[in-house]
Scaffold this motif. Sequence first.
Motif, short mmCIF file in Angstrom:
data_model
loop_
_atom_site.label_atom_id
_atom_site.label_comp_id
_atom_site.label_asym_id
_atom_site.label_seq_id
_atom_site.Cartn_x
_atom_site.Cartn_y
_atom_site.Cartn_z
N GLU A 62 0.80 -1.19 0.02
CA GLU A 62 0.09 -0.24 -0.12
C GLU A 62 0.75 1.19 0.04
O GLU A 62 0.43 2.13 -0.61
N GLN A 63 1.80 1.32 0.61
CA GLN A 63 2.83 2.31 0.89
C GLN A 63 3.41 2.84 -0.48
O GLN A 63 3.52 4.36 -0.66
N ILE A 64 3.63 1.96 -1.42
CA ILE A 64 4.15 2.35 -2.79
C ILE A 64 3.24 2.19 -3.81
O ILE A 64 3.51 2.19 -4.96
N ASP A 65 1.93 1.57 -3.38
CA ASP A 65 1.22 1.16 -4.48
C ASP A 65 1.43 0.32 -5.35
O ASP A 65 1.21 0.63 -6.69
N VAL A 66 2.06 -0.80 -4.97
CA VAL A 66 2.49 -1.79 -6.19
C VAL A 66 2.14 -3.03 -5.58
O VAL A 66 2.27 -3.58 -4.39
N HIS A 67 1.84 -4.03 -6.43
CA HIS A 67 1.66 -5.37 -6.17
C HIS A 67 3.05 -6.14 -6.46
O HIS A 67 3.67 -5.94 -7.46
N ASP A 68 3.09 -7.14 -5.50
CA ASP A 68 4.69 -7.90 -5.61
C ASP A 68 4.44 -9.31 -5.52
O ASP A 68 3.27 -9.83 -4.69
N LEU A 69 5.21 -10.21 -5.92
CA LEU A 69 5.03 -11.56 -5.82
C LEU A 69 5.77 -11.76 -4.31
O LEU A 69 6.64 -11.11 -4.00
N ASP A 70 5.23 -12.77 -3.54
CA ASP A 70 5.84 -13.07 -2.52
C ASP A 70 7.41 -13.70 -2.60
O ASP A 70 7.80 -14.14 -3.98
N VAL A 71 8.20 -13.35 -2.01
CA VAL A 71 9.66 -13.42 -2.23
C VAL A 71 10.05 -14.86 -2.39
O VAL A 71 10.95 -15.05 -3.23
N ASP A 72 9.70 -15.95 -1.73
CA ASP A 72 9.81 -17.26 -1.91
C ASP A 72 9.34 -17.55 -3.44
O ASP A 72 9.99 -18.48 -4.17
N TYR A 73 8.27 -17.02 -3.72
CA TYR A 73 7.54 -17.66 -5.02
C TYR A 73 8.42 -16.95 -6.15
O TYR A 73 8.86 -17.77 -7.18
N GLU A 74 8.80 -15.83 -5.98
CA GLU A 74 9.76 -14.97 -6.93
C GLU A 74 11.03 -15.90 -6.99
O GLU A 74 11.58 -16.02 -8.15
N SER A 75 11.61 -16.18 -5.85
CA SER A 75 12.93 -16.87 -5.77
C SER A 75 12.68 -18.26 -6.74
O SER A 75 13.53 -18.64 -7.60
N GLN A 76 11.67 -19.00 -6.50
CA GLN A 76 11.19 -20.06 -7.01
C GLN A 76 11.24 -20.09 -8.61
O GLN A 76 11.65 -20.81 -9.55
N LEU A 77 10.69 -18.95 -9.06
CA LEU A 77 10.57 -18.63 -10.56
C LEU A 77 11.81 -18.50 -11.23
O LEU A 77 12.26 -18.94 -11.99
N LEU A 78 12.64 -17.55 -10.45
CA LEU A 78 13.96 -17.29 -10.77
C LEU A 78 14.84 -18.42 -10.68
O LEU A 78 15.46 -18.49 -11.88
N ASP A 79 14.73 -19.32 -9.79
CA ASP A 79 15.65 -20.48 -9.84
C ASP A 79 15.01 -21.45 -10.87
O ASP A 79 16.04 -22.08 -11.60
N THR A 80 14.01 -21.58 -11.25
CA THR A 80 13.33 -22.62 -12.10
C THR A 80 13.64 -22.28 -13.55
O THR A 80 14.13 -23.07 -14.63
N TYR A 81 13.30 -21.03 -13.86
CA TYR A 81 13.35 -20.57 -15.22
C TYR A 81 14.73 -19.87 -15.71
O TYR A 81 15.16 -19.91 -16.67
N VAL A 82 14.82 -18.73 -14.72
CA VAL A 82 16.13 -17.89 -15.37
C VAL A 82 17.56 -18.73 -15.03
O VAL A 82 18.17 -18.38 -16.11
N GLU A 83 17.45 -19.18 -14.13
CA GLU A 83 18.79 -19.96 -13.87
C GLU A 83 19.00 -21.01 -15.17
O GLU A 83 20.27 -20.99 -15.66
N GLU A 84 18.09 -21.75 -15.45
CA GLU A 84 18.19 -22.58 -16.55
C GLU A 84 18.34 -21.80 -18.03
O GLU A 84 19.35 -22.18 -18.93
N TYR A 85 17.54 -20.74 -18.31
CA TYR A 85 17.77 -19.93 -19.36
C TYR A 85 19.33 -19.42 -19.57
O TYR A 85 19.82 -19.38 -20.47
N ASP A 86 19.72 -19.06 -18.13
CA ASP A 86 20.94 -18.11 -18.28
C ASP A 86 22.07 -19.25 -18.55
O ASP A 86 23.06 -19.13 -19.41
#
Length: 145
Positions: A62-86
């Motif tokens: 609310e303080q910055i008026d932005v929606h964010d992914l849960d940190v663990d969910y975001e990390s899971q996506l980065l680990d699953t897709y970005v690491e493999e892509y990189d």
Amino acid sequence: MSNVKIEMTKEQYQTLIEMVFLGSWMVNSTKMELDEKVEDVRELVLSKYKEAGLQDRISYQEQIDVHDLDVDYESQLLDTYVEEYDEFSFWDKLVEKLTEKEMTELYGPIEGQMTEEQMERRLSIEEEIGRKLEEGGVTRLSFND
């Protein structure tokens, strides 16, 4: 301007969230300033999280008026897709650059379209470099300068 409405299942919406996150990450990860068009779409998609019952995956800051992914969910996506892509793109780009180097050594700078002979040679060089990297990884790379 007319609006577009899309109906989807919770699973489809979750997949859309993942695609939007990964797309916005790809676009913005190397920039100093965020791409506002991408961020607007990201925000629009994430803002519907309550309708899909995904309060455990997305939250509203609310303080910055932005929606964010849960940190663990975001990390899971980065680990699953970005690491493999990189990992994949590193090897692919390395083969490409080493092939370009060898082609330049053989033919000089190539301007315009390659001849059929050059294209065949390029494919042969790519296969050879790819095979060598597969066998020995970067540990067998050397610079003779």
